[in-house]
Design an enzyme around this catalytic site. Structure first.
Site, PDB file in Angstrom:
ATOM      1  N   PRO A   1       0.879  -1.394   0.081  1.00 38.26           N
ATOM      2  CA  PRO A   1       0.036   0.009  -0.003  1.00 38.26           C
ATOM      3  C   PRO A   1       0.901   1.417   0.061  1.00 38.26           C
ATOM      4  O   PRO A   1       1.525   1.374   0.910  1.00 38.26           O
ATOM      5  CB  PRO A   1      -0.707  -0.129   1.272  1.00 38.26           C
ATOM      6  CG  PRO A   1      -0.244  -1.165   2.125  1.00 38.26           C
ATOM      7  CD  PRO A   1       1.054  -1.756   1.326  1.00 38.26           C
ATOM      8  N   GLU A   2       0.485   2.140  -0.915  1.00 34.63           N
ATOM      9  CA  GLU A   2       1.011   3.709  -0.873  1.00 34.63           C
ATOM     10  C   GLU A   2      -0.188   4.263  -0.544  1.00 34.63           C
ATOM     11  O   GLU A   2      -1.208   3.767  -0.172  1.00 34.63           O
ATOM     12  CB  GLU A   2       1.702   4.043  -2.220  1.00 34.63           C
ATOM     13  CG  GLU A   2       3.012   3.072  -2.378  1.00 34.63           C
ATOM     14  CD  GLU A   2       3.807   3.672  -3.535  1.00 34.63           C
ATOM     15  OE1 GLU A   2       3.802   4.988  -3.655  1.00 34.63           O
ATOM     16  OE2 GLU A   2       4.287   2.907  -4.292  1.00 34.63           O
TER      17      GLU A   2
END
Length: 278
Positions: free
Chosen positions: A2-3
DNA sequence: AAATGAACCTGTTTGC
DNA sequence: TGCAAACAGGTTCATT
């Protein structure tokens, strides 16, 4: 995994599903995540109502009346909700909350699964949010008003580090991870290896605008998915189809048709178009 | 202070 | 096909 766009997607998914719900039971199966999970403090949340969910950088923050629960997904974390039907523990599922309400549609389960255990869970008093060790030194939100060309230009001054690495430094700007750092440099037509101190004001302006548009586009697309990330209502993110350079080495540049190149920078894969980015 | 590299851990992909 | 090495979206910490 996840960014920032992925975490924002998760928060938007969670918000209507947990707000006003009551945590009926907490179960912690493994407390040895990135940092030790404060088991007693989490257990003390049993019976408490979740009043909301928000995000800071890549941290998911569950709001309670007096306390806040911080969750980080690390590289491989997943956080999702299902109707509670006595599901067995999944491999690498480290904690779960049984939720009651808010809509009288039966009990639900909030499950946290993280194979690599780079993720985190912590509990703190609401008013301590800005003083939390993991939060107090963070740079501005890339989509907020404090992220400006002037801020970037001043952060770059006198530094020899590559601009891509500086964009990934959470003390300068949060939420720009390895994928979107390459994408940001491409949109700004700036080579990722450029020493930060050599950037002009105009280039900083382009980079700030590019970081915003890349992240916003990714949020609009529901986050990018390279492997197992699932956000929203189990809908995969589609931003991966819009990536210009990340993972596209040897393929044609979408802008100039030249070949996308790649290299390793600080141990992280880095992608760029040598024709478009100076 | 700033740059560099190691560390955390497991699953998947790559290469011989 | 099998096995080992390389690599993966993050972040902090120690060392130069």
């Amino acid at each position: 995994m996840p960014e920032l766009p992925e975490v924002e997607t998760v928060v938007r998914y969670l918000r209507p599903r947990v707000t006003a719900a009551r945590v009926a039971e907490v179960h912690v199966r493994r407390a040895d995540l990135r940092y030790p999970v404060p088991v007693d403090a989490v257990l003390a949340l049993q019976g408490c109502e979740i009043t909301g969910v928000h995000r800071r950088a890549k941290y998911v923050l569950f709001d309670f009346t007096e306390r806040t629960v911080l969750v980080h997904l690390g590289m491989s974390g997943r956080l999702f909700i299902e109707p509670s039907m006595g599901q067995p523990w999944e491999k690498h599922e480290h904690w779960r909350w049984h939720l009651d309400g808010p809509n009288g549609d039966g009990p639900h389960l909030l499950r946290y699964i993280d194979a690599r255990r780079f993720g985190a869970l912590d509990v703190f008093e609401n008013e301590a949010e800005t003083r939390h060790p993991l939060l107090e030194r963070l740079g501005p939100e890339p989509l907020g008003p404090l992220w400006t060309p002037t801020v970037l230009l001043e952060a770059c001054a006198g530094r020899t580090t590559a601009i891509k690495q500086l964009l990934m430094d959470g003390h300068i700007i949060v939420g720009v991870g390895n994928i979107y750092a390459s994408e940001t440099c491409f949109r700004a037509a700036t080579h990722p290896l450029r020493p930060a101190g050599t950037l002009s004001a105009a280039e900083c302006e382009r980079l700030v605008a590019a970081s915003r548009s890349v992240l916003q586009d990714a949020i609009d697309a529901g986050g990018s998915t390279l492997k197992d990330f699932v956000g929203g209502d189990a809908a995969p993110g589609y931003f991966q189809q819009q990536l210009d350079v990340y993972g596209r080495q040897g393929q044609r540049c979408h802008r100039c048709s030249g070949l996308v190149g790649h290299c390793s920078l600080g141990g992280r894969a880095t992608y760029f178009c040598g024709g478009c980015q100076a």
